[in-house]
Scaffold this motif. Structure first.
Motif, PDB file in Angstrom:
ATOM      1  N   SER A   1       0.628  -1.130   0.020  1.00 37.68           N
ATOM      2  CA  SER A   1      -0.006  -0.005   0.030  1.00 37.68           C
ATOM      3  C   SER A   1       0.691   1.287   0.051  1.00 37.68           C
ATOM      4  O   SER A   1       0.663   2.154  -0.659  1.00 37.68           O
ATOM      5  CB  SER A   1      -1.138  -0.003   1.253  1.00 37.68           C
ATOM      6  OG  SER A   1      -1.725  -1.284   1.012  1.00 37.68           O
ATOM      7  N   ILE A   2       1.925   1.398   0.802  1.00 43.07           N
ATOM      8  CA  ILE A   2       2.810   2.490   0.933  1.00 43.07           C
ATOM      9  C   ILE A   2       3.659   2.548  -0.664  1.00 43.07           C
ATOM     10  O   ILE A   2       3.925   3.695  -0.761  1.00 43.07           O
ATOM     11  CB  ILE A   2       3.637   2.444   2.031  1.00 43.07           C
ATOM     12  CG1 ILE A   2       3.184   2.314   3.650  1.00 43.07           C
ATOM     13  CG2 ILE A   2       4.792   3.283   2.090  1.00 43.07           C
ATOM     14  CD1 ILE A   2       3.986   2.158   4.415  1.00 43.07           C
TER      15      ILE A   2
ATOM     16  N   VAL B   1      -3.206   5.450   3.257  1.00 48.74           N
ATOM     17  CA  VAL B   1      -2.101   5.626   4.401  1.00 48.74           C
ATOM     18  C   VAL B   1      -2.621   5.055   5.555  1.00 48.74           C
ATOM     19  O   VAL B   1      -1.845   4.208   6.342  1.00 48.74           O
ATOM     20  CB  VAL B   1      -1.548   6.991   4.598  1.00 48.74           C
ATOM     21  CG1 VAL B   1      -0.627   7.095   5.756  1.00 48.74           C
ATOM     22  CG2 VAL B   1      -0.677   7.577   3.153  1.00 48.74           C
TER      23      VAL B   1
ATOM     24  N   ALA C   1      -2.636   1.358   5.285  1.00 50.64           N
ATOM     25  CA  ALA C   1      -1.069   0.925   5.381  1.00 50.64           C
ATOM     26  C   ALA C   1      -0.598   0.738   6.949  1.00 50.64           C
ATOM     27  O   ALA C   1      -0.097  -0.339   7.348  1.00 50.64           O
ATOM     28  CB  ALA C   1      -0.344   1.458   4.638  1.00 50.64           C
TER      29      ALA C   1
ATOM     30  N   THR D   1       9.818  -0.018   1.007  1.00 44.50           N
ATOM     31  CA  THR D   1       9.092   1.040   0.888  1.00 44.50           C
ATOM     32  C   THR D   1      10.162   2.316   1.031  1.00 44.50           C
ATOM     33  O   THR D   1       9.872   3.179  -0.169  1.00 44.50           O
ATOM     34  CB  THR D   1       8.151   1.470   1.968  1.00 44.50           C
ATOM     35  OG1 THR D   1       8.946   1.496   3.359  1.00 44.50           O
ATOM     36  CG2 THR D   1       6.775   0.334   1.965  1.00 44.50           C
TER      37      THR D   1
END
Length: 454
Positions: free
Chosen positions: A203-204, A235, A238, A269
């Motif tokens: 997700s990030i 965010v 996440a 990330t």
């Protein structure tokens, strides 16, 4: 002599007079030129020709304009004359003779037909106008409304659910290959924590790559690119996955596995994602990220980093190069359009060499497994055909360097890894065999000590 002298004064006077006239004339010549210049400037005559009028001569005399027309002998028709004729023709009214009266029955029939035509036209307009309006509304930009029914699917695509499933399966393989008794509770907690950590990292990653994913055909339909959810929601999702995932691995499994999960999120990330636009080293960093999940499964079962964990990580590390390099070969245009620095785009020869090199490395890693007492010697023998086949496809990819060979290598890698892990699990040495060997070694050691001691 006296006569000559008497004649000199009149001649001298005449010479002086002529000299005076010449001097006066020389002085007046510039003044006359100046006077003529002023006269010429005051009475300057200019001529100008106009195509849309007759030939005219405009003369300026004492700053007053006077216009004088001098028509030619042959007649020239001006364009204004044609325009006047056109205006006159437009003003002509044509009278139409009256038609004979129509019978009453015919007029009624015609009026009815006209009414029917008007009604049918109105109905067709009513049916066409909404369609046009709908098409216009579809083409216009509008705000995406989030529905609760669509939210699970959107979050699944945000977390790359297929990639997360692969990560969880490799972590489960590492847990299953550990030389300890199987514990269901620890296995479920490790799998859940690893899946949550993977969802957070993916997700990030999508949050950071929105402007670049919008330029690629493969990623232009992602939720954040299409605006199906807000960046704030991504965010928050996440964070809601990452924090509980790491806490579950740390508190529910062991601190070593939790630290590996947190480190993997950071590596994916904060290192791999920005490196994709900076250097081709991102492929090697991404391979380390993919190699950590089986190590986490092993540490979740044993609580320590052993040679078996490193071997499983090495197999996943080498497998990712033929898998990803073959995939990126067919997406070179997309990666270059998105601004990503990939081996297939900047170093195509290196991309093919690295893929072939790690295909051959899988054969060597499979042979090391029985040496480390993880599997029996049947594993390198059984896994040799599938390793040779993927090495053959890697060689074809290296030699041909086309889309067909890259696709064959990519699809082979999809079934090669699960089959290799399955064969490795079936050839795993059981815990009882290791315990028996340990007891035998311990017993022989005790007997040796007893023999040595008096």
């Amino acid at each position: 002599m006296s006569a000559a002298r008497s004649c000199r004064p009149p001649r001298a006077l005449a010479g002086l007079f002529v000299w005076h006239l010449r001097r006066a004339g020389a002085r007046q010549i510039p003044c006359r030129f100046v006077h003529l210049y002023h006269v010429a400037s005051n009475k300057l005559i200019t001529f100008q020709y106009f195509n849309f009028l007759k030939r005219m001569y405009v003369t300026q005399c004492n700053k007053d304009l006077s216009q004088r027309a001098k028509p030619k002998s042959d007649s020239i028709v001006s364009p204004f004359h044609d325009l006047q004729q056109l205006d006159q023709e437009k003003k002509v009214v044509h009278r139409i003779s009256s038609a004979s009266p129509v019978p009453q029955s015919w007029s009624e029939m015609s009026s009815r037909n006209e009414l029917r035509e008007v009604k049918s036209a109105a109905e067709t307009e009513d049916s066409v106008i909404p369609g046009r309006a709908e098409s216009k509304e579809d083409r216009q930009w509008k705000e995406m409304k989030l529905r609760l029914d669509d939210l699970p699917g959107i979050l699944a695509r945000l977390s790359k659910i297929k990639l997360t499933a692969l990560v969880v399966s490799t972590a489960s393989a590492g847990f299953a290959m550990a030389p300890v008794p199987f514990e269901l509770t620890c296995f479920l907690l490790a799998s859940l924590g690893t899946g949550l950590a993977s969802c957070a990292a993916n997700s990030i990653n999508q949050f950071f790559e929105v402007p670049f994913d919008s330029n690629m055909n493969r990623t232009k339909n992602r939720p954040l690119v299409r605006g199906q959810i807000s960046p704030l929601l991504a965010v928050c999702f996440a964070a809601c996955c990452g924090i509980p995932g790491v806490a579950l691995l740390t508190l529910g499994v062991n601190p070593l596995t939790g630290a590996l999960g947190a480190f993997n999120i950071f590596l994916y990330t904060c290192c791999y994602t920005p490196l994709k636009r900076m250097s081709i080293a991102n492929t090697w960093v991404g391979a380390v990220v993919g190699a950590i999940p089986p190590v986490m499964g092993w540490t979740a079962a044993t609580g320590s980093l052993d040679a078996g964990a490193l071997l499983l990580g090495g197999i996943l590390y080498s497998w990712q190069f033929p898998h990803f390099n073959a995939l990126s070969w067919g997406l070179r245009e997309d990666y270059s359009r998105g601004g990503y620095c990939m081996m297939s785009v900047t170093h195509p020869g290196l991309c093919r060499r690295v893929a072939l090199r790690h295909c051959l490395a899988l054969i060597g890693l499979s042979a090391v497994a029985p040496v480390l007492n993880i599997t029996t010697w049947t594993f390198p023998i059984i896994s040799l055909p599938i390793n040779l086949y993927i090495s053959y496809l890697g060689f074809r990819f290296y030699r041909d360097a086309d889309r067909s060979s890259s696709r064959k290598l990519f699809f082979c890698s999809l079934w090669h890894l699960p089959l290799l892990l399955l064969v490795m699990f079936t050839c795993k040495k059981s815990v009882l065999e290791k315990e028996d060997k340990g007891e035998l070694r311990g017993g022989s050691h005790e007997m040796a000590m007893e023999i040595r001691l008096p």
